[in-house]
Design a protein around this motif. Structure first.
Motif, PDB file in Angstrom:
ATOM      1  N   MET A 293      -6.477   0.899   9.573  1.00  0.00           N
ATOM      2  CA  MET A 293      -6.130  -0.456   9.169  1.00  0.00           C
ATOM      3  C   MET A 293      -5.049  -1.041  10.065  1.00  0.00           C
ATOM      4  N   MET A 294      -4.094  -0.219  10.475  1.00  0.00           N
ATOM      5  CA  MET A 294      -3.033  -0.686  11.365  1.00  0.00           C
ATOM      6  C   MET A 294      -3.629  -1.148  12.693  1.00  0.00           C
ATOM      7  N   HIS A 295      -4.548  -0.357  13.225  1.00  0.00           N
ATOM      8  CA  HIS A 295      -5.216  -0.732  14.477  1.00  0.00           C
ATOM      9  C   HIS A 295      -6.037  -2.009  14.282  1.00  0.00           C
ATOM     10  N   LEU A 296      -6.744  -2.104  13.163  1.00  0.00           N
ATOM     11  CA  LEU A 296      -7.598  -3.259  12.907  1.00  0.00           C
ATOM     12  C   LEU A 296      -6.778  -4.547  12.846  1.00  0.00           C
TER      13      LEU A 296
ATOM     14  N   GLU B 189     -15.119   9.047   1.837  1.00  0.00           N
ATOM     15  CA  GLU B 189     -13.801   8.969   1.209  1.00  0.00           C
ATOM     16  C   GLU B 189     -13.826   8.105  -0.051  1.00  0.00           C
ATOM     17  N   ASP B 190     -12.894   8.391  -0.929  1.00  0.00           N
ATOM     18  CA  ASP B 190     -12.670   7.570  -2.112  1.00  0.00           C
ATOM     19  C   ASP B 190     -11.779   6.407  -1.676  1.00  0.00           C
ATOM     20  N   VAL B 191     -12.406   5.269  -1.384  1.00  0.00           N
ATOM     21  CA  VAL B 191     -11.679   4.137  -0.815  1.00  0.00           C
ATOM     22  C   VAL B 191     -10.594   3.639  -1.756  1.00  0.00           C
ATOM     23  N   ALA B 192     -10.838   3.682  -3.061  1.00  0.00           N
ATOM     24  CA  ALA B 192      -9.829   3.227  -4.010  1.00  0.00           C
ATOM     25  C   ALA B 192      -8.535   4.032  -3.893  1.00  0.00           C
ATOM     26  N   ARG B 193      -8.646   5.291  -3.498  1.00  0.00           N
ATOM     27  CA  ARG B 193      -7.462   6.139  -3.340  1.00  0.00           C
ATOM     28  C   ARG B 193      -6.900   6.120  -1.914  1.00  0.00           C
ATOM     29  N   SER B 194      -7.772   6.022  -0.936  1.00  0.00           N
ATOM     30  CA  SER B 194      -7.332   6.192   0.445  1.00  0.00           C
ATOM     31  C   SER B 194      -6.994   4.892   1.160  1.00  0.00           C
ATOM     32  N   LEU B 195      -7.517   3.749   0.682  1.00  0.00           N
ATOM     33  CA  LEU B 195      -7.265   2.483   1.363  1.00  0.00           C
ATOM     34  C   LEU B 195      -5.866   1.963   1.040  1.00  0.00           C
ATOM     35  N   ARG B 196      -4.931   2.321   1.899  1.00  0.00           N
ATOM     36  CA  ARG B 196      -3.564   1.834   1.820  1.00  0.00           C
ATOM     37  C   ARG B 196      -3.113   1.478   3.227  1.00  0.00           C
ATOM     38  N   MET B 197      -2.078   0.688   3.344  1.00  0.00           N
ATOM     39  CA  MET B 197      -1.556   0.312   4.652  1.00  0.00           C
ATOM     40  C   MET B 197      -0.475   1.297   5.091  1.00  0.00           C
ATOM     41  N   HIS B 198      -0.345   1.461   6.406  1.00  0.00           N
ATOM     42  CA  HIS B 198       0.704   2.294   6.987  1.00  0.00           C
ATOM     43  C   HIS B 198       2.061   1.665   6.676  1.00  0.00           C
ATOM     44  N   GLN B 199       3.081   2.495   6.457  1.00  0.00           N
ATOM     45  CA  GLN B 199       4.393   1.961   6.101  1.00  0.00           C
ATOM     46  C   GLN B 199       4.979   1.083   7.206  1.00  0.00           C
ATOM     47  N   ASN B 200       4.614   1.364   8.472  1.00  0.00           N
ATOM     48  CA  ASN B 200       5.120   0.521   9.566  1.00  0.00           C
ATOM     49  C   ASN B 200       4.561  -0.895   9.504  1.00  0.00           C
ATOM     50  N   ALA B 201       3.425  -1.061   8.827  1.00  0.00           N
ATOM     51  CA  ALA B 201       2.844  -2.395   8.687  1.00  0.00           C
ATOM     52  C   ALA B 201       3.763  -3.313   7.890  1.00  0.00           C
ATOM     53  N   LEU B 202       4.601  -2.740   7.028  1.00  0.00           N
ATOM     54  CA  LEU B 202       5.564  -3.544   6.273  1.00  0.00           C
ATOM     55  C   LEU B 202       6.485  -4.316   7.207  1.00  0.00           C
TER      56      LEU B 202
END
Length: 326
Positions: free
Chosen positions: A119-122, A214-227
């Protein structure tokens, strides 16, 4: 990267033709334009996830060449920059893996590139694409002002009572100049991730990809650096001018990522509940309004982490690329 042979070459060419056809169809029809634009990434994603980076690159080159020859240079640039090149890169990241023991995991397991990093790359790729396309198109406050003037003139012609005063029009111009790249960034990120998700399912179901489902509901989160990127982009929008437009594009792209993360949290919270279906439907319908969308963005901001998918066995040569992953 898998070996390039006649089969992968043909797959690459066919994926490029299909991607161009879908993108071109999006430009000539209004009803299904958004759907076709998102679907144009699917052939490249499936080729890359299933057969490696080489056919994905071939597909991108073929689609770009067809766009240049049969449409226009700007069409080719926009399609490549905003959709196909990010799609090819996502397919490459989706294939990256390493032994889980190298990151403190169990022996005999493979650790796959995390969704948060993808997601960070995207978000970064979409931001850069919009900056390039905007620079080539000469987009700026003046361009946005011309669009508002044209819209206002058309509205006044139809109904003179709807004519707005100069101050109101000036406010709309300033707001529209920022909102357009912001909305475009968020929309592009959301559509590309949805395309990546479906392409991954197709590649896995077809036996072309060994990445686990993958279980997207569990794994789809943003990297902390994205904050930090999100907050920096928010501040940049207040500077106005070129910096403000770049900040708006970045804010929209990363905001789209956090929105997806918030929706994933909602799906996880609703799982197994009797009220899950109506709440999920109402949540998606509410996204046309600003406040509910901001609620989900906030939910995404409050939960940043990296979930790493594991699968049995050692990574193959096709997806074991430590130098690029690090």
């Amino acid at each position: 990267m898998k070996t390039l042979n006649a089969k992968t070459l043909l797959i690459g060419v066919l994926s490029g033709v299909a991607a161009f056809a879908l993108a071109y169809g999006a430009g000539v029809t209004v009803v299904f334009s958004t759907l076709l634009a998102a679907a144009s990434a699917l052939p490249i994603l499936i080729a890359g996830l299933g057969y490696g980076l080489a056919p994905a690159i071939i597909g991108i080159v073929v689609a770009g060449a067809l766009g240049l020859a049969l449409a226009s240079p700007f069409f080719a640039l926009y399609t490549l920059a905003v959709t196909l090149i990010p799609a090819g890169w996502l397919s490459h990241l989706g294939n990256l893996a390493r032994p889980a023991s190298e990151i403190g995991g169990p022996e005999g397991q493979t650790a796959w590139y995390p969704i948060a990093d993808i997601m960070m790359h995207l978000c970064t790729a979409v931001t850069l694409a919009l900056i390039v396309v905007g620079a080539v198109a000469g987009y700026g406050p003046e361009t946005a002002g011309q669009l508002i003037d044209a819209f206002s003139a058309a509205l006044t012609t139809q109904n003179p009572e709807l004519a707005a005063d100069a101050e109101t029009i000036a406010q709309f111009k300033g707001m529209f100049a920022v909102l357009l790249p912001m909305v475009q960034g968020a929309t592009s990120v959301i559509l590309l991730f949805v395309a990546f998700h479906f392409a991954s399912r197709i590649a896995i179901a077809s036996g072309l990809s060994t990445r686990p489902r993958e279980d997207v509901a569990r794994s789809l989160r943003m990297h902390q650096n994205a904050l930090f990127v999100f907050l920096g982009a928010l501040v940049a929008t207040f500077f106005g001018g070129t910096i403000g437009l770049i900040g708006a594009a970045c804010l929209g792209a990363f905001g789209g990522g956090f929105l997806l993360a918030g929706l994933a949290r909602m799906h996880l919270a609703a799982r197994g509940k009797s009220w899950a279906v109506p709440v999920i439907i109402l949540s998606y319908l509410s996204l046309i309004f600003t406040f509910p969308a901001l609620v989900f963005v906030t939910m995404g901001l409050l939960d940043t982490r990296r979930a790493i998918a594991l699968s049995p066995g050692a990574p193959t040569d096709a997806n074991n690329d430590d130098d690029e992953r690090n």
